[in-house]
Design a protein around this motif. Sequence first.
Motif, PDB file in Angstrom:
ATOM      1  N   HIS A 193      -2.280  10.719  -8.833  1.00  0.00           N
ATOM      2  CA  HIS A 193      -1.351  10.496  -7.718  1.00  0.00           C
ATOM      3  C   HIS A 193       0.103  10.539  -8.165  1.00  0.00           C
ATOM      4  O   HIS A 193       0.993  10.232  -7.374  1.00  0.00           O
ATOM      5  N   TYR A 209      -4.122   7.180  -1.797  1.00  0.00           N
ATOM      6  CA  TYR A 209      -3.463   5.875  -1.667  1.00  0.00           C
ATOM      7  C   TYR A 209      -3.673   5.010  -2.906  1.00  0.00           C
ATOM      8  O   TYR A 209      -4.632   5.196  -3.654  1.00  0.00           O
ATOM      9  N   ASN A 210      -2.761   4.083  -3.117  1.00  0.00           N
ATOM     10  CA  ASN A 210      -2.893   3.056  -4.147  1.00  0.00           C
ATOM     11  C   ASN A 210      -2.488   1.726  -3.536  1.00  0.00           C
ATOM     12  O   ASN A 210      -1.498   1.653  -2.814  1.00  0.00           O
ATOM     13  N   ARG A 268       0.859  -1.176   0.000  1.00  0.00           N
ATOM     14  CA  ARG A 268       0.000   0.000   0.000  1.00  0.00           C
ATOM     15  C   ARG A 268       0.898   1.230   0.000  1.00  0.00           C
ATOM     16  O   ARG A 268       1.839   1.329   0.785  1.00  0.00           O
ATOM     17  N   ASP A 327       0.957   5.248   0.381  1.00  0.00           N
ATOM     18  CA  ASP A 327       0.224   6.446   0.786  1.00  0.00           C
ATOM     19  C   ASP A 327       1.033   7.685   0.435  1.00  0.00           C
ATOM     20  O   ASP A 327       2.205   7.778   0.787  1.00  0.00           O
ATOM     21  N   THR A 328       0.418   8.578  -0.287  1.00  0.00           N
ATOM     22  CA  THR A 328       1.073   9.864  -0.534  1.00  0.00           C
ATOM     23  C   THR A 328       0.116  10.962  -0.075  1.00  0.00           C
ATOM     24  O   THR A 328      -1.004  10.671   0.342  1.00  0.00           O
TER      25      THR A 328
END
Lengths: 131, 175
Positions: free
Chosen positions: A109, A69-70, A62, A64-65
């Motif tokens: 993203h 998230y992706n 996972r 997170d930025t």
Amino acid sequence: MAEYKKDIILISFVLLIIISLFTVSFTIGDPGKSTNGKKNAAIYINGELYEKIDLNEDKEIRIDTAKGYNIISVKNGEISVTGADCPGGTCINTGAIHENGSFIACLPHELFIRVETDDHDKEDELDAVAY
Amino acid sequence: MRSHINGKIAITGVLLSLALILSYVESLISFDSVFPGIKLGLSNLAVITALFVSGPVYGLAICILKSLLTSLLFGSMTSFIYSICGALFSFAVMFLLYIIGGFHIPVISVAGGIFHNLGQFIAAVYITKTFIPGFYLFYVAILLAAGSISGAITGFIANLCVPKIKKIISKEGES
């Protein structure tokens, strides 16, 4: 026929460019060609390499930025984005990829996943041809 | 003369709403599994029709408003950046060919379709800061081919619409 003279010139020019682009890109390296070498997927965030993962090991990560998230999962030698909170969902719809050079992009993203092989450095080789 | 301008503004409004509906329909048809980022570009139909029926100013207005409104309704800030880059690139080229003259609508549409894809591609490269030369050459080739096919489809439809709408407007002007 004289009425369409300009049209024909422009369209032939466009066709010439498309054909030559395909020819050049296939000559310097077929991006769809799969190789038998060790397969990796490189994950780029904002143009910088975030992580390289081995496609032969199943796992789920996972990312997170600040933008969202992706969830990226590796299964049976294929990589796919299985979850994301981006508005378009293009990264999920792209599905699983495994061929060398194929990619998944999540533009909102600024995430970019690309399948690469380890046995030779393709980018350096291409640079040598281009310049 | 005054009623003529009113007619053009009314037509532009109708075309803009058509562009929004076509953008929505387009978002339902996804080619992402075939090749990510490929779209039909049907809403370009409204831009071309406005360009030829009402003139460049109306075409540009639809072009900008379409990008802004579709992003507000169905997308996000990021999608607005990609949308406006593609739309302005495409409009600039179509306007240039329109000014030069002698080109027919389907051909102008093909050029517009190609430059729409190129504009979005440049925006994507600039925003993600990802650049891989040899690989992108293949992607650009695909984008050019897809742009010309979708441009040809919308161009032939616009070619059928433009004379009919022009006829309606000129009739309104007389009465």
